[in-house]
Design an enzyme around this catalytic site. Structure first.
Site, PDB file in Angstrom:
ATOM      1  N   GLY A  21      40.440  50.898  47.613  1.00  0.00           N
ATOM      2  CA  GLY A  21      39.509  50.189  48.162  1.00  0.00           C
ATOM      3  C   GLY A  21      38.035  50.763  47.909  1.00  0.00           C
ATOM      4  O   GLY A  21      37.199  50.578  48.473  1.00  0.00           O
ATOM      5  N   LYS A  97      49.098  41.931  43.807  1.00  0.00           N
ATOM      6  CA  LYS A  97      50.326  41.149  43.738  1.00  0.00           C
ATOM      7  C   LYS A  97      49.729  39.715  43.546  1.00  0.00           C
ATOM      8  O   LYS A  97      48.312  39.338  43.307  1.00  0.00           O
ATOM      9  CB  LYS A  97      50.718  40.945  45.247  1.00  0.00           C
ATOM     10  CG  LYS A  97      51.319  42.411  45.782  1.00  0.00           C
ATOM     11  CD  LYS A  97      52.864  42.559  45.123  1.00  0.00           C
ATOM     12  CE  LYS A  97      53.273  44.200  45.282  1.00  0.00           C
ATOM     13  NZ  LYS A  97      53.806  44.433  46.468  1.00  0.00           N
ATOM     14  N   LEU A  98      50.876  38.826  42.976  1.00  0.00           N
ATOM     15  CA  LEU A  98      50.234  37.514  42.753  1.00  0.00           C
ATOM     16  C   LEU A  98      50.068  36.948  44.156  1.00  0.00           C
ATOM     17  O   LEU A  98      50.684  37.077  45.250  1.00  0.00           O
ATOM     18  CB  LEU A  98      51.699  36.681  42.124  1.00  0.00           C
ATOM     19  CG  LEU A  98      51.332  35.476  41.380  1.00  0.00           C
ATOM     20  CD1 LEU A  98      50.231  35.743  40.313  1.00  0.00           C
ATOM     21  CD2 LEU A  98      52.453  34.930  40.827  1.00  0.00           C
ATOM     22  N   ASN A 111      38.639  37.083  41.781  1.00  0.00           N
ATOM     23  CA  ASN A 111      39.296  38.258  41.292  1.00  0.00           C
ATOM     24  C   ASN A 111      38.216  38.812  40.399  1.00  0.00           C
ATOM     25  O   ASN A 111      37.435  38.357  39.652  1.00  0.00           O
ATOM     26  CB  ASN A 111      40.688  37.931  40.590  1.00  0.00           C
ATOM     27  CG  ASN A 111      41.266  39.314  40.458  1.00  0.00           C
ATOM     28  OD1 ASN A 111      41.371  40.190  40.896  1.00  0.00           O
ATOM     29  ND2 ASN A 111      41.911  39.252  39.075  1.00  0.00           N
ATOM     30  N   HIS A 113      38.545  41.388  36.910  1.00  0.00           N
ATOM     31  CA  HIS A 113      39.362  42.185  36.083  1.00  0.00           C
ATOM     32  C   HIS A 113      38.455  43.215  35.301  1.00  0.00           C
ATOM     33  O   HIS A 113      37.541  42.719  34.976  1.00  0.00           O
ATOM     34  CB  HIS A 113      40.150  41.188  35.227  1.00  0.00           C
ATOM     35  CG  HIS A 113      41.092  41.845  34.255  1.00  0.00           C
ATOM     36  ND1 HIS A 113      42.414  42.534  34.732  1.00  0.00           N
ATOM     37  CD2 HIS A 113      40.998  42.111  33.042  1.00  0.00           C
ATOM     38  CE1 HIS A 113      43.143  42.878  33.906  1.00  0.00           C
ATOM     39  NE2 HIS A 113      42.372  42.886  32.568  1.00  0.00           N
ATOM     40  N   ASP A 154      45.236  37.083  36.489  1.00  0.00           N
ATOM     41  CA  ASP A 154      43.938  37.188  35.623  1.00  0.00           C
ATOM     42  C   ASP A 154      43.659  35.922  34.453  1.00  0.00           C
ATOM     43  O   ASP A 154      42.952  35.893  33.731  1.00  0.00           O
ATOM     44  CB  ASP A 154      44.053  38.327  34.463  1.00  0.00           C
ATOM     45  CG  ASP A 154      44.400  39.435  35.233  1.00  0.00           C
ATOM     46  OD1 ASP A 154      44.022  39.912  36.169  1.00  0.00           O
ATOM     47  OD2 ASP A 154      44.997  40.461  34.581  1.00  0.00           O
ATOM     48  N   GLU A 183      31.138  46.824  37.389  1.00  0.00           N
ATOM     49  CA  GLU A 183      31.830  46.052  38.433  1.00  0.00           C
ATOM     50  C   GLU A 183      31.323  45.917  39.771  1.00  0.00           C
ATOM     51  O   GLU A 183      31.013  44.826  40.655  1.00  0.00           O
ATOM     52  CB  GLU A 183      33.492  46.564  38.662  1.00  0.00           C
ATOM     53  CG  GLU A 183      34.317  46.422  37.701  1.00  0.00           C
ATOM     54  CD  GLU A 183      35.745  46.716  38.026  1.00  0.00           C
ATOM     55  OE1 GLU A 183      36.051  46.380  39.224  1.00  0.00           O
ATOM     56  OE2 GLU A 183      36.694  46.910  37.217  1.00  0.00           O
TER      57      GLU A 183
END
Ligand code: GRF
Length: 211
Positions: A21, A97-98, A111, A113, A154, A183
């Site tokens: 987190g 997870k997907l 998302n 990456h 991704d 990020e």
């Protein structure tokens, strides 16, 4: 049918996580500091043991956690929990997870990456594995990528991407720290751009309106 966010109103965000987190910490910190004008309305986790779940509770956000192993069923449970909060955007923040997004959310799920997609990404490239592969390959730059989510790990239109340098003497931990710092700046920036209505998605291209 998902409503289009109302310009000038705070963007409502649901956060999905699986791990520590740290990304949630960053969003929370930015919101509290008044630097990120969005509202976190719900958090969902793919593990009841995730440290991020504790953090979410501590911050006072509505939280749901499930240990369901089927990705499709997990997504269904998550969507059932978050949709009543009517999020404008669903943000994957270290979600491992997907994720099968709800209908009509295409272009509203993000998302991040920790590498420059399409390099060092896809199934098996997560956590320190990414940074180890980066160091082993001898590349001179890496970075991070904020992208819209598609049904493949991704993949999906690239929204924001920035680089950090990699030196021959760097350890994977050095690179990880440098990338995560980036990020912490780039993900809030992506949300701010969406909140400001400055983003247009067309095919696999993301157009950002200059101001
Ligand atoms: C980050 O490296 C991010 O790029 C990836 O998950 C990591 C953050 O997870 N998607 P967390 O917030 O530390 O749990």
């Amino acid at each position: 049918m998902k409503d289009t966010p109302v310009p000038g109103k705070k963007l409502k965000v649901a956060v999905l996580l699986s791990g520590t987190g740290r990304t949630l910490d960053n969003f929370h910190r930015e919101i509290e500091a008044g630097r990120l004008n969005v509202e976190i309305v719900a958090i969902a986790a793919s593990s009841s043991e995730a440290v991020g779940v504790e953090k979410a509770r501590h911050y006072g956000y509505p939280v749901f956690a499930s240990d369901e192993r089927s990705h499709r069923e997990l997504s269904r449970q998550i969507n059932e929990f978050i949709l009543p909060y009517q999020p404008d955007v669903i943000v994957l923040a270290g979600f491992m997870k997907l994720y099968f997004m709800p209908e009509n959310y295409e272009g509203w799920v993000l998302n991040i990456h920790p590498a420059l997609v399409p390099a060092f990404c896809g199934k098996g490239f997560y956590g320190m594995k990414v940074h180890r592969a980066v160091v082993d390959s001898g590349v001179k730059v890496t970075g991070c990528t904020v992208h819209f989510v598609s049904p493949v790990y991704d993949e999906g239109p690239i929204f924001l991407q920035e680089c950090v340098p990699v030196s021959a003497g760097d350890s994977p931990e050095d690179v990880a720290a440098r990338v995560f710092e980036l990020e912490c700046r780039l993900y809030p920036k992506a949300l701010s751009l969406l909140a400001a209505g400055r983003v247009k998605l067309s095919g696999n291209k993301v157009w950002i309106e200059e101001r």
